[in-house]
Scaffold this active site. Structure first.
Site, PDB file in Angstrom:
ATOM      1  N   ASP A   1       0.786  -1.206   0.139  1.00 29.07           N
ATOM      2  CA  ASP A   1      -0.001  -0.207  -0.026  1.00 29.07           C
ATOM      3  C   ASP A   1       0.926   1.216  -0.013  1.00 29.07           C
ATOM      4  O   ASP A   1       1.723   1.350   0.858  1.00 29.07           O
ATOM      5  CB  ASP A   1      -0.698  -0.128   1.292  1.00 29.07           C
ATOM      6  CG  ASP A   1      -1.996   0.955   1.270  1.00 29.07           C
ATOM      7  OD1 ASP A   1      -3.050   0.838   0.611  1.00 29.07           O
ATOM      8  OD2 ASP A   1      -1.659   2.068   2.136  1.00 29.07           O
TER       9      ASP A   1
ATOM     10  N   GLU B   1       1.969  -0.283  -4.993  1.00 32.18           N
ATOM     11  CA  GLU B   1       0.819   0.753  -5.193  1.00 32.18           C
ATOM     12  C   GLU B   1       1.710   2.045  -5.236  1.00 32.18           C
ATOM     13  O   GLU B   1       1.997   2.481  -4.123  1.00 32.18           O
ATOM     14  CB  GLU B   1      -0.280   0.932  -4.430  1.00 32.18           C
ATOM     15  CG  GLU B   1      -1.202   1.752  -4.768  1.00 32.18           C
ATOM     16  CD  GLU B   1      -2.161   2.266  -3.623  1.00 32.18           C
ATOM     17  OE1 GLU B   1      -3.305   2.537  -3.804  1.00 32.18           O
ATOM     18  OE2 GLU B   1      -1.599   2.097  -2.520  1.00 32.18           O
TER      19      GLU B   1
ATOM     20  N   HIS C   1     -10.806  -1.521  -4.956  1.00 31.80           N
ATOM     21  CA  HIS C   1     -11.551  -1.201  -3.793  1.00 31.80           C
ATOM     22  C   HIS C   1     -11.611   0.413  -3.741  1.00 31.80           C
ATOM     23  O   HIS C   1     -12.265   0.803  -2.935  1.00 31.80           O
ATOM     24  CB  HIS C   1     -11.362  -1.816  -2.668  1.00 31.80           C
ATOM     25  CG  HIS C   1      -9.621  -1.289  -2.363  1.00 31.80           C
ATOM     26  ND1 HIS C   1      -8.564  -1.830  -2.920  1.00 31.80           N
ATOM     27  CD2 HIS C   1      -9.226  -0.500  -1.338  1.00 31.80           C
ATOM     28  CE1 HIS C   1      -7.478  -1.183  -2.486  1.00 31.80           C
ATOM     29  NE2 HIS C   1      -8.034  -0.319  -1.354  1.00 31.80           N
TER      30      HIS C   1
HETATM   31  C1  NOJ Z   1      -4.421   3.161  -0.466  1.00 30.44           C
HETATM   32  C2  NOJ Z   1      -5.593   2.284  -0.580  1.00 30.44           C
HETATM   33  O1  NOJ Z   1      -5.659   1.457  -1.748  1.00 30.44           O
HETATM   34  C3  NOJ Z   1      -6.705   2.810   0.286  1.00 30.44           C
HETATM   35  O2  NOJ Z   1      -7.854   1.878   0.052  1.00 30.44           O
HETATM   36  C4  NOJ Z   1      -6.498   3.362   1.378  1.00 30.44           C
HETATM   37  O3  NOJ Z   1      -7.290   4.362   2.015  1.00 30.44           O
HETATM   38  C5  NOJ Z   1      -4.944   4.181   1.347  1.00 30.44           C
HETATM   39  N1  NOJ Z   1      -4.086   3.565   0.642  1.00 30.44           N
HETATM   40  C6  NOJ Z   1      -4.523   4.473   2.765  1.00 30.44           C
HETATM   41  O4  NOJ Z   1      -3.973   3.220   3.356  1.00 30.44           O
END
Ligand code: NOJ
Length: 536
Positions: free
Chosen positions: A203, A264, A324
């Site tokens: 993440d 990501e 998501h």
């Molecule tokens: C990216 C995630 O995909 C998202 O769902 C999340 O709110 C943020 N990072 C913070 O962790």
């Protein structure tokens, strides 16, 4: 390709599950691990190779799992560690690989580290987070903002200090410059690898390090309503310390067989995302240009061409249409009820060079739910509705059958089921040879059986007209041509001349109206497509 030569994360398809919404078995209205186990046969029949689970660690759910309170445990609402081990075991028996979502930029404010860190400035955990003194006038230490809205700093009266949070105030950012934090996090990788986990999705990983001097961010040119976008994010993200770290992460993964890590990349363009990918770095990274593409041949073509060229021969791209955080592609592109547009997108998604990611329910064409302001759950939606309705829409329960609550749970789920579930559900689509689900299964099977589709290079052909996206995929002994009609009218495409051999149509989908070859021309219906193979 024989199964022994396959590399699961490269040749296969990865399916994202949002565990809260997939299958509830203890009837608390929230999905759980036994629920996922009960659906593994379904996933195996779909033809996927890997499952990415959105976070399953204990979490107070201020950001639904993306605020972790313990990295080495399973949230009781999802089950126990024994359930997780059973899931791993059952998945592996079916040749399905498990990818965990690691949220290491921040923790929950309920994590014991943060609770300690707040106790006093001399607590050993104090420096695990980004605490700074106020400016002389008492205001926040610098001009950094939170993506989820408002200033990035929260004042703590007892300590007379502020802590930084890039996301919700209940998600304090860790201080990765503290070697103890870095070491603890690398241990998290080892802990799950030792359990037998196959991979990780990181993440917002390039957000871990911030500039050591906490410099103010310069202003960006242009008009942006929110302060966050008014700033040039050069000190709060993508710092050089990330490169040695991704190398260390990769070394740990490479000490186990066939493991995988995908990152990501946050607030970065595709070219920057690419810099973290390589044989001594991450296996893959996400780029969302394709996901954010406008509907149309030129726009998708540009996104694919650019992302593919950035990877070249040395690296392996991946593609995401749904996750998501984003309005589902069906809703985004105003898909028709017959799923013609959805089939067209899938025909592209599973035939480009790279790992296709999919998101639960994509295979049955689930749509976003619409929520009333009182029903909102996501902190982003709660803050910005109606300008930004948040991310609840794409997180509704999986639609398994036409029974109450779509077979997801026996009681009212944590978030409502889409009202279309009596018709649009797995049970109905399994039975119908012309369904979207059966289309996905056929397409995934075709991809698996074809060396050109799973591993071959891609060559995009010059745009023939604004509706047609055309590319070739070629492996040693196989040459394919993919023609996709993004237009709402039929099209004709003159097939490229072959020196020896001719084009044969090998896949045109399971709708009654299909593309056909007539002489040297491919005739495509509205939103039609054809996958052709050179035959000698
Ligand atoms: C990216 C995630 O995909 C998202 O769902 C999340 O709110 C943020 N990072 C913070 O962790």
């Amino acid at each position: 390709m024989t199964d022994s030569k396959r590399l699961w994360w490269k040749d296969g398809v990865i399916y994202q599950i949002y565990p809260r919404s997939f299958q509830d078995t203890n009837n608390d209205g929230i999905g759980d691990l036994p629920g996922i186990i009960s659906r593994l046969d379904y996933l195996q029949q779909l033809g996927i190779d890997g499952i990415w689970l959105s976070p399953i660690n204990p979490s107070p759910d201020r950001d639904f799992g993306y605020d972790v309170a313990d990295y080495n445990a399973i949230d009781p609402k999802y089950g126990t560690m024994a359930d997780f081990e059973e899931l791993l075991d059952q998945a592996h028996k079916r040749k399905l690989h498990i990818i965990l979502d690691l949220v290491l930029n921040h923790t929950s404010d309920q994590h014991p580290w943060f609770i300690e860190s707040k106790k006093s400035k001399d607590n050993p955990y104090h420096d695990w987070y980004m605490w700074r003194d106020p400016k002389p006038d008492g205001s926040q230490p610098n001009n950094w903002e939170s993506l989820f809205g408002g200033g990035g700093w929260v004042y703590d009266r007892q300590l007379n200090q502020y802590y930084f949070h890039m996301f919700a105030p209940q998600q304090p950012d860790l201080n990765w410059r503290n070697p103890a934090v870095r070491a603890a996090m690398l241990d998290v990788f080892r802990f799950w690898l030792d359990k037998g986990v196959d991979g990780f999705r990181l993440d917002v990983f390039n957000e871990y390090y911030k500039h050591p001097d906490y410099l103010d961010l310069p202003k960006r040119k242009g008009f942006y309503p929110r302060k966050f976008e008014q700033l040039e994010h050069i000190y709060d993200v993508s710092q050089p310390e990330m490169y040695p770290l991704v190398r260390d992460i990769r070394k740990i993964l490479d000490s186990y067989p066939d493991r995988y890590v995908v990152g990501e990349t946050y607030l970065a363009d595709p070219a920057h995302a690419r810099t973290y990918i390589g044989s001594d770095r991450l296996h893959a990274g996400f780029d969302f240009r394709y996901l954010h593409s406008k509907w149309g041949a030129a726009s998708f073509g540009r996104a694919i061409q650019y992302w593919d060229a950035l990877h070249g021969e040395e690296a392996w791209p991946n593609y995401v249409l749904n996750n998501h955080d984003t309005v589902r592609s069906t809703t985004r592109y105003k898909a028709d009820e017959a799923d013609k547009k959805t089939r067209l997108l899938a025909a592209m998604h599973f035939t480009v060079r790279g790992t296709p990611y999919m998101y639960y329910g994509e295979e049955i064409g689930m749509r976003d739910i619409t929520l009333l302001p009182t029903e909102l759950q996501d902190p982003v939606g709660k803050r910005y509705w109606p300008f930004n309705k948040g991310r609840d829409g794409c997180r509704s329960p999986m639609q398994w059958d036409a029974s109450a609550f779509a077979g997801f749970s026996a009681r009212k789920p944590w978030i409502k089921v889409h009202p279309n579930y009596p018709k649009r559900n797995v049970a109905a689509q399994v039975e119908d040879p012309a369904s979207l689900l059966n289309f996905y299964r056929e397409l995934i099977a075709l991809r698996r059986a074809s060396p050109a589709l799973s591993r071959g290079k891609i060559d995009l052909l010059p745009l023939y007209n604004q509706n047609l996206l055309v590319y070739q995929r070629a492996a040693k002994h196989e040459k394919l041509l993919v023609v996709l009609n993004f237009g709402s009218k039929p099209e004709q495409y003159p097939l490229p001349i072959l020196e020896n051999g001719r084009w044969g149509l090998i896949f045109a989908g399971n709708l009654p109206e299909k593309s056909q070859i007539n002489g040297a021309t491919l005739h495509l219906p509205a939103f039609g497509f054809g996958i052709l193979k050179k035959q000698v």
